[in-house]
Design a protein around this motif. Structure first.
Motif, PDB file in Angstrom:
ATOM      1  N   TYR A  81       0.694  -1.178  -0.030  1.00 25.38           N
ATOM      2  CA  TYR A  81      -0.125   0.131   0.045  1.00 25.38           C
ATOM      3  C   TYR A  81       0.844   1.415   0.074  1.00 25.38           C
ATOM      4  O   TYR A  81       0.713   2.181  -0.901  1.00 25.38           O
ATOM      5  CB  TYR A  81      -0.646   0.174   1.152  1.00 25.38           C
ATOM      6  CG  TYR A  81      -1.706   1.361   1.371  1.00 25.38           C
ATOM      7  CD1 TYR A  81      -2.964   1.274   0.643  1.00 25.38           C
ATOM      8  CD2 TYR A  81      -1.562   2.513   2.199  1.00 25.38           C
ATOM      9  CE1 TYR A  81      -3.713   2.535   0.791  1.00 25.38           C
ATOM     10  CE2 TYR A  81      -2.168   3.425   2.447  1.00 25.38           C
ATOM     11  CZ  TYR A  81      -3.280   3.560   1.709  1.00 25.38           C
ATOM     12  OH  TYR A  81      -3.917   4.771   1.467  1.00 25.38           O
ATOM     13  N   MET A  82       1.720   1.455   0.878  1.00 27.19           N
ATOM     14  CA  MET A  82       2.715   2.639   0.880  1.00 27.19           C
ATOM     15  C   MET A  82       3.325   2.796  -0.354  1.00 27.19           C
ATOM     16  O   MET A  82       3.672   3.936  -0.952  1.00 27.19           O
ATOM     17  CB  MET A  82       3.866   2.389   2.138  1.00 27.19           C
ATOM     18  CG  MET A  82       3.082   2.493   3.620  1.00 27.19           C
ATOM     19  SD  MET A  82       2.136   4.059   3.922  1.00 27.19           S
ATOM     20  CE  MET A  82       3.613   4.894   3.936  1.00 27.19           C
ATOM     21  N   GLN A  83       3.891   1.665  -0.792  1.00 28.84           N
ATOM     22  CA  GLN A  83       4.813   1.678  -2.358  1.00 28.84           C
ATOM     23  C   GLN A  83       3.876   2.362  -3.399  1.00 28.84           C
ATOM     24  O   GLN A  83       4.307   3.172  -4.148  1.00 28.84           O
ATOM     25  CB  GLN A  83       5.220   0.100  -2.746  1.00 28.84           C
ATOM     26  CG  GLN A  83       6.299  -0.079  -1.833  1.00 28.84           C
ATOM     27  CD  GLN A  83       6.877  -1.566  -2.128  1.00 28.84           C
ATOM     28  OE1 GLN A  83       6.126  -2.143  -2.810  1.00 28.84           O
ATOM     29  NE2 GLN A  83       8.055  -1.911  -1.297  1.00 28.84           N
ATOM     30  N   ALA A  84       2.523   1.402  -3.401  1.00 30.88           N
ATOM     31  CA  ALA A  84       1.838   2.241  -4.450  1.00 30.88           C
ATOM     32  C   ALA A  84       1.184   3.805  -4.149  1.00 30.88           C
ATOM     33  O   ALA A  84       1.154   4.315  -5.309  1.00 30.88           O
ATOM     34  CB  ALA A  84       0.261   1.276  -4.213  1.00 30.88           C
ATOM     35  N   VAL A  85       0.975   4.056  -3.053  1.00 32.58           N
ATOM     36  CA  VAL A  85       0.741   5.452  -2.826  1.00 32.58           C
ATOM     37  C   VAL A  85       1.876   6.562  -3.349  1.00 32.58           C
ATOM     38  O   VAL A  85       1.745   7.334  -3.795  1.00 32.58           O
ATOM     39  CB  VAL A  85       0.343   5.716  -1.277  1.00 32.58           C
ATOM     40  CG1 VAL A  85       0.250   7.395  -0.967  1.00 32.58           C
ATOM     41  CG2 VAL A  85      -0.814   4.956  -1.038  1.00 32.58           C
ATOM     42  N   ARG A  86       3.142   5.871  -2.778  1.00 33.64           N
ATOM     43  CA  ARG A  86       4.361   6.728  -3.240  1.00 33.64           C
ATOM     44  C   ARG A  86       4.482   6.777  -4.583  1.00 33.64           C
ATOM     45  O   ARG A  86       5.073   7.783  -5.106  1.00 33.64           O
ATOM     46  CB  ARG A  86       5.508   6.196  -2.432  1.00 33.64           C
ATOM     47  CG  ARG A  86       6.811   6.885  -2.681  1.00 33.64           C
ATOM     48  CD  ARG A  86       6.760   8.493  -2.525  1.00 33.64           C
ATOM     49  NE  ARG A  86       8.122   8.836  -2.868  1.00 33.64           N
ATOM     50  CZ  ARG A  86       8.233  10.319  -2.798  1.00 33.64           C
ATOM     51  NH1 ARG A  86       7.233  11.102  -2.288  1.00 33.64           N
ATOM     52  NH2 ARG A  86       9.569  10.813  -3.170  1.00 33.64           N
ATOM     53  N   GLN A  87       4.404   5.706  -5.303  1.00 32.68           N
ATOM     54  CA  GLN A  87       4.413   5.606  -6.591  1.00 32.68           C
ATOM     55  C   GLN A  87       3.627   6.431  -7.513  1.00 32.68           C
ATOM     56  O   GLN A  87       3.792   6.710  -8.820  1.00 32.68           O
ATOM     57  CB  GLN A  87       4.766   4.317  -7.186  1.00 32.68           C
ATOM     58  CG  GLN A  87       5.901   3.497  -6.763  1.00 32.68           C
ATOM     59  CD  GLN A  87       5.652   2.072  -6.574  1.00 32.68           C
ATOM     60  OE1 GLN A  87       4.816   1.439  -6.960  1.00 32.68           O
ATOM     61  NE2 GLN A  87       6.798   1.324  -5.943  1.00 32.68           N
ATOM     62  N   ASP A  88       2.409   6.707  -6.910  1.00 31.00           N
ATOM     63  CA  ASP A  88       1.288   7.394  -7.514  1.00 31.00           C
ATOM     64  C   ASP A  88       1.780   8.805  -8.062  1.00 31.00           C
ATOM     65  O   ASP A  88       2.222   9.605  -6.850  1.00 31.00           O
ATOM     66  CB  ASP A  88      -0.182   7.494  -6.840  1.00 31.00           C
ATOM     67  CG  ASP A  88      -1.170   8.073  -7.617  1.00 31.00           C
ATOM     68  OD1 ASP A  88      -1.202   9.165  -7.703  1.00 31.00           O
ATOM     69  OD2 ASP A  88      -1.868   7.220  -8.348  1.00 31.00           O
ATOM     70  N   PRO A  89       1.770   9.304  -9.124  1.00 30.77           N
ATOM     71  CA  PRO A  89       2.367  10.628  -9.323  1.00 30.77           C
ATOM     72  C   PRO A  89       1.599  11.792  -8.164  1.00 30.77           C
ATOM     73  O   PRO A  89       2.077  12.879  -8.249  1.00 30.77           O
ATOM     74  CB  PRO A  89       2.124  11.010 -10.769  1.00 30.77           C
ATOM     75  CG  PRO A  89       1.464   9.827 -11.226  1.00 30.77           C
ATOM     76  CD  PRO A  89       1.328   8.924 -10.154  1.00 30.77           C
ATOM     77  N   ILE A  90       0.354  11.643  -8.073  1.00 27.56           N
ATOM     78  CA  ILE A  90      -0.559  12.651  -7.404  1.00 27.56           C
ATOM     79  C   ILE A  90      -0.542  12.407  -6.132  1.00 27.56           C
ATOM     80  O   ILE A  90      -0.089  13.093  -5.042  1.00 27.56           O
ATOM     81  CB  ILE A  90      -1.851  12.572  -8.041  1.00 27.56           C
ATOM     82  CG1 ILE A  90      -1.995  13.170  -9.491  1.00 27.56           C
ATOM     83  CG2 ILE A  90      -2.812  13.625  -7.095  1.00 27.56           C
ATOM     84  CD1 ILE A  90      -3.508  13.058 -10.187  1.00 27.56           C
ATOM     85  N   LEU A  91      -0.690  10.961  -5.467  1.00 23.71           N
ATOM     86  CA  LEU A  91      -0.665  10.887  -4.066  1.00 23.71           C
ATOM     87  C   LEU A  91       0.465  10.897  -3.493  1.00 23.71           C
ATOM     88  O   LEU A  91       0.849  11.300  -2.396  1.00 23.71           O
ATOM     89  CB  LEU A  91      -1.703   9.293  -3.799  1.00 23.71           C
ATOM     90  CG  LEU A  91      -2.843   8.960  -4.494  1.00 23.71           C
ATOM     91  CD1 LEU A  91      -3.026   7.669  -4.075  1.00 23.71           C
ATOM     92  CD2 LEU A  91      -3.731   9.977  -4.132  1.00 23.71           C
ATOM     93  N   GLY A  92       1.732  10.485  -4.198  1.00 26.05           N
ATOM     94  CA  GLY A  92       2.897  10.448  -3.750  1.00 26.05           C
ATOM     95  C   GLY A  92       3.503  11.853  -3.414  1.00 26.05           C
ATOM     96  O   GLY A  92       4.425  11.968  -2.504  1.00 26.05           O
ATOM     97  N   SER A  93       2.965  12.504  -3.851  1.00 26.42           N
ATOM     98  CA  SER A  93       3.479  14.211  -3.791  1.00 26.42           C
ATOM     99  C   SER A  93       2.654  15.053  -3.064  1.00 26.42           C
ATOM    100  O   SER A  93       2.613  16.090  -2.906  1.00 26.42           O
ATOM    101  CB  SER A  93       3.915  14.668  -4.977  1.00 26.42           C
ATOM    102  OG  SER A  93       2.792  14.704  -6.077  1.00 26.42           O
ATOM    103  N   SER A  94       1.449  14.535  -2.403  1.00 22.74           N
ATOM    104  CA  SER A  94       0.402  15.159  -1.766  1.00 22.74           C
ATOM    105  C   SER A  94       0.941  15.584  -0.589  1.00 22.74           C
ATOM    106  O   SER A  94       1.725  14.978  -0.043  1.00 22.74           O
ATOM    107  CB  SER A  94      -0.684  14.295  -1.807  1.00 22.74           C
ATOM    108  OG  SER A  94      -0.576  13.152  -1.060  1.00 22.74           O
ATOM    109  N   GLU A  95       0.262  16.676   0.034  1.00 24.34           N
ATOM    110  CA  GLU A  95       0.695  17.336   1.231  1.00 24.34           C
ATOM    111  C   GLU A  95       0.221  16.342   2.520  1.00 24.34           C
ATOM    112  O   GLU A  95       0.856  16.142   3.350  1.00 24.34           O
ATOM    113  CB  GLU A  95       0.167  18.510   1.350  1.00 24.34           C
ATOM    114  CG  GLU A  95       0.590  19.320   2.599  1.00 24.34           C
ATOM    115  CD  GLU A  95       1.902  19.240   3.045  1.00 24.34           C
ATOM    116  OE1 GLU A  95       2.270  19.255   4.375  1.00 24.34           O
ATOM    117  OE2 GLU A  95       2.829  19.254   2.131  1.00 24.34           O
TER     118      GLU A  95
END
Length: 473
Positions: A81-95
């Motif tokens: 889950y953490m890897q998927a969020v970080r790799q998403d271009p929007i979620l991974g850079s979200s505040e």
């Protein structure tokens, strides 16, 4: 950045109740400890802000107490889950994501928010002391350093903060570029070692940007100090005549002329990595890798003691990936899931077009694999910005006006969608690059040649980057 949850701990809260803590590691180093309920809260926040469609699956709640096997299964699910969020271009850079990690890092290290003095080093070893809060994020610290140095706002984006480890031989190892999800004071303090320091260094690759930096007095001094130290470390190759010319310019105080001469030298602007292992051109070869000029440069020592050198252009890599695995330390067991201490083994692998119709994976085994990956990504980002007619200065101005520092559009284009599915579920998402690549050739160097005598690339190819279209990425 490589996110993993290699282990769990049973801990007690302030009421004496026990709970399972999931240890989130970044690049193999503990970043924070979190409970399942904290990650569930993060998941709910992300869903609320971005909707169900873009959020990866989250492991469900359980009514009854989890068995050890179920805890380990949940650990694996949370890691994905953490890897998927970080790799998403929007979620991974979200505040939302980054602030969660910053808060969790501070809570894990139990460092209260207070005013402190933090030492930031320049390339020449000079220290800059800045007054910050322990809870200040990377961008806050960078701006504090720039303010202390009197570096203009429009040039701040040309520089970054790097975590560096001093070696016994007087050299240094670039561990990583400090990220938006961490607190620099907490990161450096938690290492509990005087060998680590935070260094200010330019963070662009195209030497054309040097002109912008040199137009300012402070920028010129920073770039000059970095160039001098890179030469002293042997990162930039200099022959006797060039050394004499550089020394003469240095004595005259001609900093711009010094830099302009250095720009003509081999490996100017490169970051050199510690010796490591590669499977190219043969398995088990020792190699020194350098990143710069939109390429990874290899200086390889074959098992036969023959030396080979050459370059892999980033525009001719089809994709790359980083793999993490646990390796038992000496006297440990062979079972990574046991309680014995394990080291993290990192590999960077990229798919490269060796000839017109032949792609080949090249693997580098190195603790600095993540740093190499970050270098590759930033080269691609910079090339895409340049291709679209943009510049670092325009990007930074746009980010400052918006009040947030988001990942660039070019990185989103490169990272989404992935080109290949990884055959190993523990691997991170593959990063896609251009498929329009050209050929590579290889020739050897005499083993008697010293590094300073090498003057040309010995395996390389040419590629016209302007041929890339949006549909190629």
């Amino acid at each position: 950045m490589h996110f993993s949850i290699p282990e769990t701990e049973v801990r007690s809260d302030e009421n004496g109740s026990t709970y399972v803590a999931y240890n989130i590691h970044v690049n193999g180093v503990l970043h924070c400890r979190v409970r399942y309920s904290q990650l569930l809260g993060l998941h709910e926040q992300i869903k609320k802000e971005y909707g169900n469609n873009v959020v990866p699956a989250f492991p469900p709640k359980k009514i009854f107490t989890l068995t050890p096997a179920e805890v380990d299964q949940r650990r694996e699910q949370l890691e994905k889950y953490m890897q998927a969020v970080r790799q998403d271009p929007i979620l991974g850079s979200s505040e939302v994501f980054n602030s969660f990690l910053r808060k969790a890092q501070q809570e894990t290290q139990q460092i209260p928010t207070e005013e402190v003095q933090l030492e930031i080093y320049l390339s020449n070893g000079q220290k800059v002391k800045v007054n910050i809060l322990t809870s200040d994020q990377t961008e806050d610290v960078l701006e504090a350093v720039a303010s202390k140095l009197d570096l203009p706002d429009e040039l701040v984006g040309y520089f970054s903060l790097f975590l560096v480890q001093e070696r016994g031989d007087g050299g240094c190892t670039y561990v990583r570029k400090l990220q938006e999800f961490e607190l620099p004071y907490v990161s450096i303090t938690s290492l509990h070692s005087p060998d680590y320091r935070i260094v200010l260094r330019k963070s662009y690759w195209d030497t054309a940007y040097d002109s912008d930096v040199m137009d300012d007095r402070v920028g010129l001094n920073l770039l000059y100090a970095q160039t001098v130290s890179d030469i002293e470390w042997g990162w930039i190759l200099v022959n006797k005549e060039q050394h004499r010319q550089l020394k003469s310019l240095q004595e005259k105080g001609s900093k711009k002329e010094f830099i302009r001469l250095a720009q003509t030298l081999k490996y100017y602007g490169y970051i050199k990595f510690d010796p490591c292992i590669t499977d190219f051109p043969e398995k088990g070869c020792h190699v020194i890798v350098g990143a710069g000029n939109n390429e990874l440069n290899f200086h390889v020592k074959l098992p036969s003691e023959q030396m080979k050198e050459g370059s892999f252009k980033v525009t001719r890599m089809r994709c790359w990936r980083v793999t993490s695995s646990q390796v038992p330390v000496a006297n440990g067991t062979a079972n990574p899931s046991s309680s014995s201490k394990c080291d993290v083994k990192l590999e960077l692998a990229f798919e490269y077009l060796m000839s017109k119709d032949r792609l080949q994976w090249v693997t580098i085994t190195s603790p600095q694999a993540i740093m190499m990956s970050i270098c590759l990504q930033s080269m691609v980002d910079e090339l895409m910005v340049k291709k679209s007619g943009g510049s670092i200065k325009k990007q930074m101005q746009k980010k400052r006006l918006s009040g947030t520092f988001q990942r660039s559009d070019s990185q989103q284009a490169v990272k989404s969608p992935p080109l290949l599915d990884s055959p190993d579920p523990s691997r991170e998402q593959v990063v896609k690059l251009s498929t329009k690549l050209s050929s590579v050739s290889l020739r050897g160097l005499s083993s008697s040649n010293s590094a300073s005598d090498i003057s040309g690339n010995d395996f390389h190819g040419n590629y016209a980057f302007e041929g890339i279209g949006d549909d190629d990425l």
